[in-house]
Design a protein around this motif. Structure first.
Motif, PDB file in Angstrom:
ATOM      1  N   VAL A  65      52.193  56.406  47.174  1.00 27.43           N
ATOM      2  CA  VAL A  65      51.671  55.226  47.870  1.00 27.43           C
ATOM      3  C   VAL A  65      52.057  55.183  49.340  1.00 27.43           C
ATOM      4  N   PRO A  77      46.541  53.706  55.869  1.00 27.79           N
ATOM      5  CA  PRO A  77      45.089  53.596  56.032  1.00 27.79           C
ATOM      6  C   PRO A  77      44.663  54.162  57.389  1.00 27.79           C
ATOM      7  N   SER A 119      39.069  50.683  54.513  1.00 27.54           N
ATOM      8  CA  SER A 119      40.342  51.343  54.196  1.00 27.54           C
ATOM      9  C   SER A 119      41.422  50.292  53.967  1.00 27.54           C
ATOM     10  N   SER A 120      42.331  50.608  53.045  1.00 22.60           N
ATOM     11  CA  SER A 120      43.408  49.692  52.687  1.00 22.60           C
ATOM     12  C   SER A 120      44.547  50.527  52.116  1.00 22.60           C
ATOM     13  N   ALA A 121      45.611  49.858  51.676  1.00 25.57           N
ATOM     14  CA  ALA A 121      46.708  50.586  51.040  1.00 25.57           C
ATOM     15  C   ALA A 121      46.234  51.237  49.744  1.00 25.57           C
ATOM     16  N   PHE A 122      45.250  50.609  49.068  1.00 24.14           N
ATOM     17  CA  PHE A 122      44.724  51.156  47.819  1.00 24.14           C
ATOM     18  C   PHE A 122      43.774  52.317  48.079  1.00 24.14           C
ATOM     19  N   LEU A 123      42.905  52.188  49.079  1.00 28.47           N
ATOM     20  CA  LEU A 123      41.967  53.252  49.472  1.00 28.47           C
ATOM     21  C   LEU A 123      42.252  53.623  50.925  1.00 28.47           C
ATOM     22  N   PRO A 124      43.232  54.485  51.179  1.00 26.76           N
ATOM     23  CA  PRO A 124      43.637  54.760  52.561  1.00 26.76           C
ATOM     24  C   PRO A 124      42.528  55.381  53.414  1.00 26.76           C
ATOM     25  N   ALA A 168      36.568  57.813  49.060  1.00 30.12           N
ATOM     26  CA  ALA A 168      36.203  57.735  47.641  1.00 30.12           C
ATOM     27  C   ALA A 168      34.964  58.571  47.361  1.00 30.12           C
TER      28      ALA A 168
END
Length: 162
Positions: free
Chosen positions: A123, A127, A133-138, A144
């Protein structure tokens, strides 16, 4: 019949047509034809695509002193086709052998990597500022979408090759 998942009903069809048989029964002759054609294309293209991948991999690693992967493409494709012509039972035995080797390799890899594993490395990707973009989807949506290629190859490896 309410609440019964349609996939569960496919085992009641007295046919060995797999997806074609189910699609023909569920979608009619045109749906069965389209599904059968797609399956035939998949089985013609998947071994060729995997042979090209193997050849490119051998070439990229510089194995056997090859600078062009086409001999490996040809050899891998001939081997794939020969195994299938040899017989279903023999192909199944070979696939079980290859699967056993792959499982052993995965176990060895996991055992070897356990001492080096750190959860924080899963983790810690910042980003990059791309769309959504986020911490979940850098890497955002584009990251993706770029990862879908691996999903397609995983599908080919799990469903297509055996």
């Amino acid at each position: 019949m309410h609440g019964v998942w349609p996939g569960r009903l496919s085992s009641t069809l007295p046919t060995s047509g797999a997806g074609y048989g189910f699609a023909r029964r569920a979608l009619g002759p045109l749906g069965g034809f389209a599904t059968g054609t797609a399956v035939l294309i998949e089985y013609a293209v998947a071994p060729a695509a995997i042979a090209v991948f193997i050849g490119g991999y051998v070439e990229a690693l510089g194995l056997f002193g090859l600078t062009n992967g086409w001999p490996i493409y040809l050899a891998a494709y001939v081997i794939f086709i020969a195994v299938h012509i040899w017989g279903v039972g023999e192909a199944l035995k070979l696939m079980f052998g290859i699967t056993a080797i792959a499982v052993l390799a995965l176990i060895a890899t996991v055992v070897g990597l356990i001492p080096k594993f750190e959860f924080s490395n899963l983790v810690n990707i910042d980003p990059d500022g791309s769309t959504m973009s986020s911490a979940f989807l850098p890497f955002g949506i584009s990251g993706a979408l770029a990862a879908l290629v691996y999903g397609i190859w995983f599908f080919l490896a799990v469903e297509g090759v055996p």
